[in-house]
Design an enzyme around this catalytic site. Sequence first.
Site, PDB file in Angstrom:
ATOM      1  N   LYS A  25      50.691  35.979  51.394  1.00 24.02           N
ATOM      2  CA  LYS A  25      50.098  36.287  49.856  1.00 24.02           C
ATOM      3  C   LYS A  25      51.600  36.476  49.085  1.00 24.02           C
ATOM      4  O   LYS A  25      52.368  37.021  49.806  1.00 24.02           O
ATOM      5  CB  LYS A  25      49.335  37.447  49.997  1.00 24.02           C
ATOM      6  CG  LYS A  25      48.758  38.151  48.738  1.00 24.02           C
ATOM      7  CD  LYS A  25      47.627  39.333  49.422  1.00 24.02           C
ATOM      8  CE  LYS A  25      47.059  39.822  47.990  1.00 24.02           C
ATOM      9  NZ  LYS A  25      46.038  40.899  48.190  1.00 24.02           N
TER      10      LYS A  25
ATOM     11  N   SER B  13      41.445  40.717  46.119  1.00 20.95           N
ATOM     12  CA  SER B  13      42.551  39.906  45.613  1.00 20.95           C
ATOM     13  C   SER B  13      43.301  38.813  46.402  1.00 20.95           C
ATOM     14  O   SER B  13      43.818  37.905  45.990  1.00 20.95           O
ATOM     15  CB  SER B  13      43.622  40.767  45.156  1.00 20.95           C
ATOM     16  OG  SER B  13      44.218  41.675  46.406  1.00 20.95           O
TER      17      SER B  13
ATOM     18  N   SER C  99      40.404  43.778  49.506  1.00 28.45           N
ATOM     19  CA  SER C  99      41.042  42.585  49.281  1.00 28.45           C
ATOM     20  C   SER C  99      41.251  41.578  50.803  1.00 28.45           C
ATOM     21  O   SER C  99      41.604  40.462  50.238  1.00 28.45           O
ATOM     22  CB  SER C  99      42.496  42.750  48.649  1.00 28.45           C
ATOM     23  OG  SER C  99      42.032  43.070  47.286  1.00 28.45           O
TER      24      SER C  99
END
Length: 475
Positions: free
Chosen positions: A67, A142, A166
């Site tokens: 990420k 997210s 997330s």
Amino acid sequence: MDLTSLNLVETKKLLADKKASESEIVADYMQRIADLDPKIDSFLFVAQDTKSENPSGELGGIPIAHKDVFDTIGMPTTAASKILEGYTPEFDATSVAKLKEAGAVSLGKLNTDEFTMGASTETSAFKQTKNPWDLKRVPGGSSGGSAAAVAADLCVFATATDTGGSIRQPSSFCGVTGLKPTYGRISRYGVISMASSLDTIGVITKSVEDAAIALEVLAGQDSHDATTGKAKVEQYSKNLKTDLKGLKIGVAKEYFVEGLDAGVEKVIRAAIDELKKLGAEITEISLPHTEFAVPTYYVVASSEISANMARFDGVRYGPTVKNEEVENLVEMYFENRTRGFGDEVKRRIMLGTFALSAGYADKFYKKALQVRTLIKKDFDEAFKDIDLIAAPVAPTTAFKLGEKINDPVQMYLADIFTAPASLAGVPAISVPAGFSEKLPVGLQLIAPQFAEARLLGSAHAFQSATDYHLKKPQI
Ligand code: GLN
């Protein structure tokens, strides 16, 4: 054979049996990224000539991706924000370093909501990631880039972060396995902060067993992060169970409320029946302060965000203004931050600054901390009688791109079933549990702090009796 469809355990075996080499596997992934990512848009950066630094390690030759909030030497790290455009770290996050030392090969960086603020990956300043199950829908957020990339077989597993949901919510939306460990189980060092008392590092994988192996590599105390726990790192992958005999699982009535989509509820109820068939004793429990989790989370998180975002001044990176455009230093900061941050980040800086301001801190921030304690106590009380909690991850399946982005409150409500475990700092996992109108639905299992072995063991039992985690989207 299609090497990219294999999970971590299978890829490890392939490499160990010398049926494929690291370079062949990496080349297959790179080809698949080149072919499919233009449709999915999960990568913000794709590495070139990447290879393992420890081929004989636990993860030797395994292609992964991070990420884009994890600091990575030599790879741009943007938090999907314009304010960090042009930043290439000179150090690795502890978790990145550990994976590298174990031999994993990093394929690149994955899209996220800007500074991980969002539930759809649409607040990214750079691209909109699509859900591999339906390209008109969001992958969740997210960690939408991480979940979509794993679901589309663009990496074996991905790192991710979970502050209020997330990891779990995008895993539910994309039909993959998402582990949010206990707060402090994995070091946050080198991961760009959103809300420091909530930020938790984890992984998105193709199976529970894969997550257990990754956690063994990632977990542990770190002198660079004072909030990491001393608890022993267990051999999670050796403690996986195939039945749930003797386990008491609680189902909280507060997680089956108005707003929970009927199709999602059906899948979750069937999953709970499956847990019962596997030998678990199911009891109804109450987590009475659940309804306050979303407002509490948004006050605590925004307050911490307003402090954490203060360090970004746009001077060294980002859309920096020219000296002649501004009159003085304050104007320069103002202009850089105006250009560098997106709307959601600005909204939270304002909310948090307000909640912390003189005259309001007692009413909002301190009150929220008190309610957070009550939410934590709900879990403490429940875990006196039960071993695990089963719940939905999110109230809906993946929604359409654009559907909620202009309605922040609707977007915040996506966190209704994930924010409580975040506020309590307890570990939780999302495992594929079925489909509603052809879209994946995740089952959430929640355990007491540092009971990852129990959490993963039980989630594995569910996966060994079901095949939802094996289903692949047609892209
Ligand atoms: N959707 C939540 C938020 O927008 C959770 C984000 C996260 O866990 N990083 O704050």
